[in-house]
Design a protein around this motif. Structure first.
Motif, short mmCIF file in Angstrom:
data_model
loop_
_atom_site.label_atom_id
_atom_site.label_comp_id
_atom_site.label_asym_id
_atom_site.label_seq_id
_atom_site.Cartn_x
_atom_site.Cartn_y
_atom_site.Cartn_z
N GLY A 121 0.78 -1.23 0.00
CA GLY A 121 0.00 0.00 0.00
C GLY A 121 0.81 1.27 0.00
O GLY A 121 0.27 2.36 0.21
N LYS A 122 2.13 1.15 -0.27
CA LYS A 122 2.99 2.34 -0.34
C LYS A 122 3.02 2.86 -1.77
O LYS A 122 3.16 2.09 -2.72
CB LYS A 122 4.42 2.01 0.10
CG LYS A 122 4.55 1.20 1.37
CD LYS A 122 4.13 1.97 2.60
CE LYS A 122 4.44 1.18 3.86
NZ LYS A 122 3.85 1.80 5.08
N HIS A 123 2.91 4.16 -1.94
CA HIS A 123 3.10 4.76 -3.26
C HIS A 123 4.58 4.67 -3.64
O HIS A 123 5.46 4.72 -2.77
CB HIS A 123 2.65 6.22 -3.25
CG HIS A 123 1.24 6.41 -2.77
ND1 HIS A 123 0.15 5.81 -3.38
CD2 HIS A 123 0.74 7.14 -1.73
CE1 HIS A 123 -0.95 6.17 -2.74
NE2 HIS A 123 -0.62 6.96 -1.74
N VAL A 124 4.85 4.54 -4.93
CA VAL A 124 6.24 4.35 -5.37
C VAL A 124 6.56 5.29 -6.53
O VAL A 124 5.82 5.36 -7.52
CB VAL A 124 6.49 2.89 -5.81
CG1 VAL A 124 7.87 2.74 -6.46
CG2 VAL A 124 6.38 1.95 -4.62
N LEU A 125 7.68 5.98 -6.39
CA LEU A 125 8.30 6.72 -7.49
C LEU A 125 9.59 6.00 -7.82
O LEU A 125 10.51 5.95 -6.98
CB LEU A 125 8.59 8.17 -7.09
CG LEU A 125 9.42 9.00 -8.09
CD1 LEU A 125 8.65 9.18 -9.40
CD2 LEU A 125 9.78 10.35 -7.50
N VAL A 126 9.69 5.41 -9.00
CA VAL A 126 10.84 4.59 -9.36
C VAL A 126 11.69 5.29 -10.41
O VAL A 126 11.16 5.86 -11.37
CB VAL A 126 10.41 3.19 -9.84
CG1 VAL A 126 9.49 3.28 -11.05
CG2 VAL A 126 11.60 2.31 -10.15
N GLU A 127 12.99 5.27 -10.21
CA GLU A 127 13.90 5.88 -11.19
C GLU A 127 13.82 5.14 -12.52
O GLU A 127 13.44 3.98 -12.60
CB GLU A 127 15.34 5.85 -10.68
CG GLU A 127 15.86 7.19 -10.19
CD GLU A 127 15.88 8.28 -11.25
OE1 GLU A 127 15.96 7.96 -12.46
OE2 GLU A 127 15.80 9.46 -10.89
N LYS A 128 14.22 5.85 -13.56
CA LYS A 128 14.27 5.23 -14.88
C LYS A 128 15.47 4.29 -14.95
O LYS A 128 16.45 4.48 -14.20
CB LYS A 128 14.36 6.30 -15.98
CG LYS A 128 15.62 7.21 -15.86
CD LYS A 128 16.86 6.58 -16.48
CE LYS A 128 18.09 7.40 -16.26
NZ LYS A 128 19.31 6.67 -16.66
N PRO A 129 15.47 3.29 -15.82
CA PRO A 129 14.29 2.79 -16.53
C PRO A 129 13.37 2.03 -15.58
O PRO A 129 13.82 1.53 -14.54
CB PRO A 129 14.89 1.85 -17.58
CG PRO A 129 16.16 1.36 -16.95
CD PRO A 129 16.69 2.52 -16.15
N MET A 130 12.10 1.93 -15.94
CA MET A 130 11.10 1.31 -15.06
C MET A 130 11.54 -0.08 -14.64
O MET A 130 11.48 -0.44 -13.46
CB MET A 130 9.75 1.27 -15.77
CG MET A 130 8.63 0.66 -14.97
SD MET A 130 7.06 0.80 -15.88
CE MET A 130 5.95 -0.11 -14.80
N ALA A 131 11.96 -0.90 -15.60
CA ALA A 131 12.44 -2.26 -15.34
C ALA A 131 13.11 -2.75 -16.62
O ALA A 131 12.85 -2.23 -17.70
CB ALA A 131 11.29 -3.18 -14.95
N PRO A 132 13.97 -3.77 -16.52
CA PRO A 132 14.67 -4.25 -17.70
C PRO A 132 13.89 -5.23 -18.57
O PRO A 132 14.46 -5.82 -19.49
CB PRO A 132 15.93 -4.91 -17.11
CG PRO A 132 15.55 -5.31 -15.75
CD PRO A 132 14.53 -4.33 -15.28
#
Length: 367
Positions: free
Chosen positions: A89-100
């Protein structure tokens, strides 16, 4: 007040903390996660933080004192870490790139839906006035239909750049200059031009013997309306000039700011159109400047979405996935030597990580 945990304390972590520091009346850093703790202690001291330091992200999952997680770890860790926080339930801001890989992007999107949490992917270049000016002019239709776009993502990195353990491998970095440098320009190209229907690409490694991945790529994108775009991704270009140029039927508009309008003269030869240029310049000048730019602009966007309860951000997980899909199409075309149609299906050899690791070319051994 929004409580923020920063997970990962590499070079980009300082950029995130500097951006969050602009909003001390709206958020506070309550936790830093660092395996060794050494870098976290330095960041805590540097930014004067009153926060806890954890060596294991799992210690943060159940904390009521964390609303938003700023994820600054290597790309190969993004999917599992982000999914765990989103499901909690935590909001997430993820650095680029999103995923490989696209399968990992889909894992993250599913976790966001199940956890009813916000997922945003860093694309800080959307939060700069020069690119917003270009988009405003093109959206207004003054340049006419876009017939050609050019994205030059020119960077230069020396051999020692890949001495960092996780760089230069498909397993941990997920690719080379296309994935980790051109990702910014590809995001902007998709934001303005949309997704192409077909990609043909070539990737090579010309100058980095201690890297498995590409350091130069050229891709041709074909759109459903028959128009084209070309993308050059590089870490071998001296000077590091970066630009986006859009050729409309009536005028050219680009970033850094370029403007040239033509009309048909005698015999079909071009004649400059100063009246149209003045009209375009007027529209471009009407754009109000952003209060916050770059990472700070994106942090402001995410904080507003949480504060308002709208969960609507400029770059959500779906937008982040689009960029990875285009990158995977470039890689698949390069690996097969054939054009690749979009959208990619789950049968694509570049959909899931295990297939990518099996099919991706390794130009050199990782030292």
């Amino acid at each position: 007040m929004i409580n923020v945990a920063l997970v990962g304390t590499g070079s980009i972590a300082g950029t995130h903390l500097e951006a969050f520091a602009r909003f001390k009346d709206r958020c506070r850093i309550t936790a830093l996660v660092d395996r060794s703790g050494e870098k976290a202690e330095k960041l805590k001291e540097r930014f004067g933080l009153d926060c806890a330091i954890y060596s294991d992200y799992e210690d943060v999952l159940k904390l009521d004192s964390v609303d938003l997680v700023s994820l600054c770890t290597p790309p190969s860790t993004h999917a599992n870490l982000a999914s765990a926080f989103l499901l909690a339930g935590k909001h997430v801001l993820v650095e680029k790139p999103m995923a490989p890989s696209l399968s990992e992007c889909d894992q993250m999107l599913e976790a966001a839906a199940k956890g009813d949490a916000l997922l945003s992917v860093v694309g800080q270049n959307r939060f700069y006035d020069p690119i917003r000016r270009v988009k405003q002019v093109l959206d207004a239709g003054l340049a006419g239909r876009i017939v050609h776009a050019e994205a030059n993502s020119y960077w230069w990195r020396g051999r020692s750049y890949y001495d960092v353990e996780w760089r230069g491998t498909w397993e941990s970095e997920g690719g080379g200059c296309v994935m980790n440098h051109a990702v910014h320009h590809l995001d902007l190209l998709l934001w303005i031009r949309g997704m192409p229907s077909e990609v043909q690409a070539v990737t090579v490694n010309t100058s980095h013997e201690n890297s498995q991945v590409e350091d130069l790529s050229i891709a041709i994108l074909k759109y459903p309306d028959g128009t084209l775009a070309q993308v050059t991704s590089s870490v071998v270009h001296h000077g590091e000039e970066q630009r986006l140029v859009f050729q409309g039927e009536r005028a050219k508009v680009g970033m850094p700011w370029q403007l040239f309008a033509s009309t048909e003269g005698d015999g079909g030869f071009p004649q400059r159109n100063p009246d149209l240029e003045a009209e375009i310049q007027q529209v471009a000048g009407e754009l109000a400047p952003l209060q916050y730019t770059g990472h700070a602009g994106q942090m402001d966007d995410v904080l507003r979405a949480i504060e308002s309860g709208s969960r609507q951000v400029m770059i959500d997980g779906i937008e982040g996935r689009k960029t990875i899909e285009l990158i995977m199409a470039i890689y698949e075309s390069s690996a097969t030597g054939k054009p690749v149609a979009l959208p990619l299906s789950k049968d694509s050899i570049f959909y899931a990580q295990e297939r990518i690791l099996r099919e991706a070319p390794r130009f050199h051994s990782k030292a």
